[in-house]
Scaffold this active site. Structure first.
Site, PDB file in Angstrom:
ATOM      1  N   CYS A 144       0.792  -1.161   0.039  1.00  0.00           N
ATOM      2  CA  CYS A 144      -0.001   0.043  -0.181  1.00  0.00           C
ATOM      3  C   CYS A 144       0.677   1.077   0.041  1.00  0.00           C
ATOM      4  O   CYS A 144       1.332   1.633  -0.977  1.00  0.00           O
ATOM      5  CB  CYS A 144      -1.031   0.045   1.176  1.00  0.00           C
ATOM      6  SG  CYS A 144      -2.565   0.908   0.897  1.00  0.00           S
TER       7      CYS A 144
ATOM      8  N   HIS B 237      -3.594  -5.241   0.175  1.00  0.00           N
ATOM      9  CA  HIS B 237      -3.074  -5.707   1.547  1.00  0.00           C
ATOM     10  C   HIS B 237      -3.019  -7.137   1.436  1.00  0.00           C
ATOM     11  O   HIS B 237      -4.126  -7.498   2.138  1.00  0.00           O
ATOM     12  CB  HIS B 237      -3.869  -5.207   2.564  1.00  0.00           C
ATOM     13  CG  HIS B 237      -3.633  -3.566   2.770  1.00  0.00           C
ATOM     14  ND1 HIS B 237      -2.808  -3.344   3.578  1.00  0.00           N
ATOM     15  CD2 HIS B 237      -4.325  -2.636   2.355  1.00  0.00           C
ATOM     16  CE1 HIS B 237      -2.753  -1.838   3.827  1.00  0.00           C
ATOM     17  NE2 HIS B 237      -3.733  -1.430   3.205  1.00  0.00           N
TER      18      HIS B 237
ATOM     19  N   GLU C 281      -1.587  -8.921   3.491  1.00  0.00           N
ATOM     20  CA  GLU C 281      -1.492  -9.726   4.753  1.00  0.00           C
ATOM     21  C   GLU C 281      -3.068 -10.052   5.381  1.00  0.00           C
ATOM     22  O   GLU C 281      -2.793 -11.060   6.114  1.00  0.00           O
ATOM     23  CB  GLU C 281      -0.852  -8.692   5.484  1.00  0.00           C
ATOM     24  CG  GLU C 281      -1.614  -7.440   5.968  1.00  0.00           C
ATOM     25  CD  GLU C 281      -1.506  -6.344   4.952  1.00  0.00           C
ATOM     26  OE1 GLU C 281      -1.177  -6.606   3.777  1.00  0.00           O
ATOM     27  OE2 GLU C 281      -1.603  -5.280   5.458  1.00  0.00           O
TER      28      GLU C 281
END
Ligand SMILES: *[C@@H]1O[C@H](CO)[C@@H](O)[C@H](O)[C@H]1NC(C)=O
Ligand SMILES: *[C@@H]1O[C@H](CO)[C@@H](O)[C@H](O)[C@H]1NC(C)=O
Ligand SMILES: *[C@@H]1O[C@H](CO)[C@@H](O)[C@H](O)[C@H]1NC(C)=O
Length: 608
Positions: free
Chosen positions: A407, A537, A539
């Site tokens: 990001c 993102h 993650e």
């Protein structure tokens, strides 16, 4: 009939109720059951998107764009499921629903009260959400774990506790079990049971009986038989209903600790779980999960080689703000058989000013960066520390150190490249300098019909790999060579379309874009061991047994070129995406957004 397991807490919060709840869910999955989870937070807030990360930890984004907190992330990771914003209940959401109903006249002008109107709304919500399919079977879950935030006895949680008291009768004895998590302090070697006695007493007073009392010991010493006997005696439960959860070497061992104390057998009997019909496939899946989980924990114990990663970010004093990033690194390290050594560097300490104001901090910070095997710049908002991040990115690019930008980290990698390779000396992001004449990053929100104007790009969105990336894109190989991938987004700013050709001529490759090819979503450098940035993102979709691909590649590269080669080959052979190819942008998100008109970038001022 869905089986409900409510997990409540006593004495103090923050002793790992979430881990105990998700570990219980995981164990039930190993028997072949389908499990979902609901988190109740007794606050008035409606979503976590507006809460300060310093105070609240990470804002965790769901497929549907729901902005929640890290507890739902925990459930998604442990249970390997996809949850929705409705899996998070808050007092605010319940009150809003009740008030809206009252305004519509649904209560026919009756007096609206906490009992029964609010407590009914809570129960209806839980019943409705517990039936939403959360995994690739597309079927209703068999078991729903309900984690009740806060501690029993708080003013805040009172309506929820009362709702649960009623709920046990609504669904029936055989379908409702309660696990109460309590603290057993160790004072000079003596395990104290009084706090547990008191909280169980309070619980009973509110009409809830614990089926299991999970005793947390904040030390690496297990619950003593005498303590267990005492709790059993004074809390009026059988000894098998008292579980000890002491500190273990990692949270991944908690399920094993619970399993060794017979929690599965207890719940099977208590909730008559054996009456649920299981297909052969589900039973086998469960067995496979059990086996893989045990392998994971053993492998973790036997990893001796280290991989050193430095995370250059903001809020670095609070590991919780980057929980999912840390988890993604951890999962990747398991896969690479490495012990993760993670260092946090506050990006502003890397800036030249700090050299003057606090030389020790400056040298420490740079010492960590230059000795790291891999450099990661995660997401974040605002300008503080960004020059430091850019310096760290430059170092990674020039010294050929594996780099991952997420990001904001992705955007700053673009800014760094524009400045130092393409010669646009004053390149910056419009987020920091709204009036900049050479923004590399511009405001490019999605356009919302209902909200009149641009909104954040939020939730699951596709990324398409370009044709020319087939041969060399490492990221694409990490996703098993897929043409299209799905990850969760949360941003308003993007690469300036006017600068793309200049950046590409300089050697930066945008290997992944949105479906229209307008938004740059993945960048890679071809002549670098691993230099990857993502606007998304990733993650948020990592799993212990299925690490997020960009992180896996990053940790592998930081462990050595041969480790990366090994992982690339293994991902090409067996990567299974957490989201199906035909995943969809959530209806909810679609209702509020439409794509930008082609070729038209929007340049507005930053809206923090
Ligand atoms: C649920 O939403 C509330 C309100 O914003 C937030 O404070 C809380 O952290 C969220 N909980 C979870 C588990 O996401
Ligand atoms: C996790 O779920 C995905 C699909 O939702 C599935 O393909 C995968 O096999 C599951 N992983 C494990 C370890 O069960
Ligand atoms: C940007 O320009 C506008 C008007 O052109 C001005 O009002 C604003 O103060 C400027 N902002 C900055 C940060 O210079």
């Amino acid at each position: 009939m869905t089986k409900y397991i409510v997990v409540s807490g006593g004495v103090v919060s923050g002793i790992g109720k979430g881990v105990i709840a998700s570990s219980t869910g995981l164990l039930l999955k190993t028997t072949g059951l389908k499990v979902t989870a609901i988190k109740i937070d007794p606050y008035m807030n409606i979503d976590a998107g507006t809460m300060r990360p310093q105070e609240h930890g990470e804002v965790y984004v769901l497929n549907d764009g729901g902005e929640v907190d890290l507890d739902l992330g925990n459930y998604e990771r442990y249970l390997n499921v996809t949850l929705s914003r409705d899996n998070n209940i808050t007092t605010g959401k319940i009150y809003r629903e009740v008030i809206e109903k009252e305004r519509r006249g649904d209560y026919l002008g009756k007096t609206v009260q906490i009992v029964p109107h609010v407590t009914n709304a809570i129960q209806d919500w839980i019943e409705r959400v517990s039936k939403i399919p959360v995994d690739d079977t597309g079927e209703e879950p068999d078991v729903c774990i309900v984690e009740l935030g806060g501690t029993v006895g708080d003013i805040e949680s009172a309506p929820f506790v009362e709702a649960m008291r009623q709920f046990q009768f609504r669904v029936g004895y055989e379908n409702f079990a309660l696990i109460h998590v309590s603290l057993v302090p160790d004072m000079h070697g003596e395990q104290k049971t009084k706090p547990t006695q008191t909280t169980v007493h309070a619980l009973r007073g509110l009409g809830l009986l614990p089926d299991l009392i999970a005793c947390r010991l904040i030390i690496q010493k297990s619950l003593e038989p005498a303590t267990k006997a005492k709790i059993s005696m004074f809390c009026h439960v059988a000894a098998e209903q008292v579980l000890g959860i002491h500190d273990v070497s990692s949270v991944y061992h908690v399920p094993l600790l619970l399993q060794s104390q017979g929690i599965i057998q207890f719940l099977q009997k208590r909730l008559n779980l054996n009456s649920i019909h299981l297909t052969k496939e589900m039973t086998e899946r469960g067995q496979q999960l059990d086996k893989s989980w045990k392998e994971l924990t053993t492998r973790q114990e036997r990893a001796f080689d280290e991989v050193s990663i430095v995370l250059v970010g903001k809020y670095t004093d609070l590991a919780d703000s980057y929980m999912s990033v840390t988890k993604s690194l951890e999962h990747s390290a398991f896969r690479c058989h490495r012990k993760l050594r993670l260092k946090w560097v506050d990006a502003s300490n890397l800036e030249p000013e700090t050299q003057v104001t606090n030389p020790a901090k400056y040298h420490d910070a740079w010492g960590a960066v230059v000795s790291a095997g891999g450099i990661l710049v995660p997401g974040g908002f605002g300008i503080r520390g960004t020059e430091g991040m850019i310096l760290a990115i430059k170092w990674a690019r020039e010294q050929k150190i594996p780099f991952l930008g997420i990001c904001l980290g992705f955007q700053l990698a673009v800014v760094e490249f524009a400045r130092n390779v393409c010669g646009v000396k004053d390149a910056t992001s419009a987020e920091f300098e709204p009036n900049s004449t050479s923004p590399a990053i511009v405001f490019m929100p999605e356009i919302s019909k209902t909200h009149m104007g641009g909104t954040m790009r939020l939730g699951l969105r596709p990324t398409v790999f370009g044709e020319q990336t087939k041969e060399w894109s490492r990221l694409r190989q990490l996703y098993g060579g897929a043409d299209k991938i799905w990850e969760r987004h949360r941003h308003r700013y993007e690469v300036n379309p006017k600068m793309i050709s200049q950046l590409e001529e300089g050697g930066l490759s945008f290997t992944g874009k949105d479906e229209k090819g307008e938004r740059m979503q993945v960048l890679e450098l071809q002549d670098h061991p691993y230099f990857v940035g993502l606007q998304a993102h990733p993650e948020f979709c990592t799993r212990p047994l299925n690490p997020s691909p960009p992180f896996l590649g990053f940790v592998a590269a930081a462990s050595g070129p041969h480790v990366l080669e090994e992982q690339l080959a293994s991902q090409m052979a067996s990567f299974k995406p957490p989201h199906p190819d035909d995943a969809m942008v959530s209806e909810d998100a679609l209702r509020h957004t439409e794509a930008l008109p082609p070729g038209k970038e929007v340049l507005l001022t930053a809206d923090q």
